[in-house]
Design an enzyme around this catalytic site. Structure first.
Site, PDB file in Angstrom:
ATOM      1  CB  SER A  26      -0.925   0.010   1.223  1.00  0.00           C
ATOM      2  OG  SER A  26      -0.171  -0.065   2.418  1.00  0.00           O
ATOM      3  CB  THR A 158     -40.623  24.753  -7.667  1.00  0.00           C
ATOM      4  OG1 THR A 158     -41.846  25.123  -8.299  1.00  0.00           O
ATOM      5  CG2 THR A 158     -40.313  25.756  -6.551  1.00  0.00           C
ATOM      6  CG  HIS A 159     -41.905  21.072 -10.044  1.00  0.00           C
ATOM      7  ND1 HIS A 159     -42.042  19.768  -9.615  1.00  0.00           N
ATOM      8  CD2 HIS A 159     -42.477  21.845  -9.082  1.00  0.00           C
ATOM      9  CE1 HIS A 159     -42.695  19.756  -8.464  1.00  0.00           C
ATOM     10  NE2 HIS A 159     -42.960  21.004  -8.104  1.00  0.00           N
ATOM     11  CB  SER A 280     -16.287  23.152 -30.163  1.00  0.00           C
ATOM     12  OG  SER A 280     -16.297  22.275 -31.260  1.00  0.00           O
ATOM     13  CE  LYS A 286     -20.945  24.482 -27.977  1.00  0.00           C
ATOM     14  NZ  LYS A 286     -21.686  23.267 -28.057  1.00  0.00           N
ATOM     15  CG  ASN A 288     -18.563  23.905 -25.170  1.00  0.00           C
ATOM     16  OD1 ASN A 288     -19.636  24.390 -25.528  1.00  0.00           O
ATOM     17  ND2 ASN A 288     -17.782  23.202 -25.971  1.00  0.00           N
ATOM     18  CD  GLU A 293     -20.080  20.498 -19.999  1.00  0.00           C
ATOM     19  OE1 GLU A 293     -20.621  19.625 -20.677  1.00  0.00           O
ATOM     20  OE2 GLU A 293     -19.310  21.356 -20.477  1.00  0.00           O
ATOM     21  CE  LYS A 328      -3.686   2.943   4.604  1.00  0.00           C
ATOM     22  NZ  LYS A 328      -4.783   2.132   5.002  1.00  0.00           N
TER      23      LYS A 328
END
Ligand code: ARG
Length: 462
Positions: A26, A158-159, A280, A286, A288, A293, A328
């Site tokens: 280890s 909400t939703h 991109s 783009k 991003n 993410e 660990k």
């Protein structure tokens, strides 16, 4: 350094299979515990000297030897050899090679089972402080951003449907609350962590007159464990620590998701700074939100660590089993991942801008003032259920007319409810609603100001 013999060379015949050496080691993972292993060993040796189990001179040699080893490791001079399996055997072997006979006395009354449990607890104590500091830094970033937008309004969802208007500040401070619970959870966790298992030996303690309270005191533990069998087998605190990390990751993933959505052209609520975006390789236009993410995705490995830890513990016979060595990997993975995500998120938060023009432009869409209108009717003496129905009908009427509630004439209002008066207009429109929030903790301007003051004061003390 001469190669020291392994402590169990007398017991097992021949050399272990090369595959076994790789499989059981280890060291590659636990070498980062070296500092903790060394301070715990010095405390143990001091106690052995106090209890006359070794001489003062031997203690001095042990201590000096261990400090030298610590320096060699810190400076990158130390040659790690995986045949010693783990950091504990590595350091002990290096000590024996360095100082000879006295080094062989260090392990008196000790097993790697209580040693590793001690090392992990010492490591975790520091790690909790590091995590708490990073949480605080991120909270401060949120409060700073909230302060910039304390007078600006956005829709709450909400939703993922428009619900009610809120100050941007209170939206941002909602993450400060989540992080505060994370901070407290870690603090609670540290209570169970800060207990010394040292002196529990392999599973049953020792026949030698060890002074466990003295090593505990030297190492800053608040108490000792009182059952050796449990002390060497217990990794509850590891599962709990990883759970705390998992919940931090959860909170960060919710922010990440919000801002990934909010930064899309469809929303356009926030602009993530260029330094935290990528482009991109094919589509030149783009921008991003890859950083967010990845924060969202890394939650997966932290959850994985939690499941790994719990599964390692499940149905293990008491007390120590080599299974525990695998603790660990999830521990370090969870902590390292969450630390990186906290730092990254803080940087993103500090540089994010809300497009308040874009947000205001669409703010009156979606009838975000409907609930406030129902509450206006309640103040006019109408039962809430009835008020809810009246406003529902008004919203349906507005939708047909392609109108907003605030655009209805008083006559139109009166057709649906005679209690509505000219003062209704002060209760319509997102900004009016936000200025009318009255309950503690609501998402209004006044509450936002109060909360910003509260958090500035609270966080300055950390
Ligand atoms: N490397 C081991 C661990 O991390 C240390 C304890 C090993 N003990 C034993 N008896 N094999 O748990």
């Amino acid at each position: 350094m001469a190669k020291a013999e392994k402590s169990w060379e007398k017991r097992l015949a021949g050399e272990p299979d090369e595959l076994t050496i790789d499989f059981v080691q280890s060291l590659s993972v636990d070498k980062r515990l070296y500092k903790y292993d060394i301070v715990a060993s010095i405390a143990h040796a001091q106690m052995l000297a106090d209890q006359k189990l070794i001489t003062k001179a031997e203690f001095k040699q042990i201590k000096e030897g261990l400090i030298e080893i610590s320096q060699e490791i810190a400076e990158g001079q130390f040659k790690f050899d995986k045949t010693y399996e783990d950091i504990h055997m590595t350091i002990e072997a290096a000590l024996v090679a360095k100082i000879g006979e006295p080094g062989k006395k260090l392990h008196t009354g000790r097993s790697r089972n209580d040693q590793v449990a001690t090392d992990i607890r010492l490591w975790m104590r520091d790690e909790i402080e590091i995590l708490q500091a990073k949480i605080t830094q991120l909270q401060k970033a949120f409060v700073k951003l909230a302060d910039k937008y304390s007078q600006d309004v956005m829709p709450a969802y909400t939703h993922l449907q428009r619900a009610q208007p809120i100050t941007i500040a209170m939206y941002l401070l909602s993450f400060v609350e989540q992080l505060e619970r994370d901070f407290i959870r870690l603090k609670n966790c540290s209570r169970l962590v800060n207990i010394s298992p040292l002196g529990s030996g392999a599973v049953a303690g020792s026949t030698l007159p060890l002074d466990r309270k003295s090593t505990a005191k030297q190492l800053g533990f608040s108490d000792i464990t009182y059952n050796a069998i449990d002390a060497v087998a217990d990794r509850d605190f590891c599962a709990e620590f990883i759970f705390d990390c998992a919940l931090i990751a959860t909170h960060l993933s919710r922010l990440a998701e919000d801002w990934i959505i909010y930064s899309s052209s469809e929303f356009g609520f926030v602009r993530i700074d260029d330094s935290y975006c990528t482009s991109s390789s094919m589509m030149p236009q783009k921008r991003n939100p890859d950083v967010l993410e990845l924060v969202r995705a890394k939650t997966g490995s932290v959850y994985g660590s939690l499941v790994a830890m719990l599964t390692i513990l499940k149905a293990q016979p008491l007390g120590y089993n080599r299974d525990l060595q695998e603790d660990k990997i999830p521990l370090f993975t969870a902590s390292d991942t969450v630390k990186a995500c906290l730092d990254m998120t803080r940087a993103v938060v500090l540089h994010t801008k809300f497009d308040t023009n874009k947000i205001s432009a669409g703010l009156e869409d979606g009838f975000v003032d409907a609930t406030a209108l129902a509450e206006y009717l309640v103040r006019k003496g109408i039962a809430f259920r009835e008020a809810h129905g009246i406003v529902g009908t008004l919203v349906a009427y507005c939708e047909q007319q392609n109108n907003k509630l605030a655009e209805l004439t008083l006559d139109e209002f009166k057709q649906y409810c005679s209690s509505i008066e000219a003062d209704v207009y002060e209760n319509l429109g997102a900004a009016n609603v936000v200025s009318k929030y009255a309950t503690e903790g609501s998402a209004g301007f006044g509450q936002a100001k109060e909360q910003i003051t509260y958090w500035n004061k609270q966080l300055a003390q950390r």
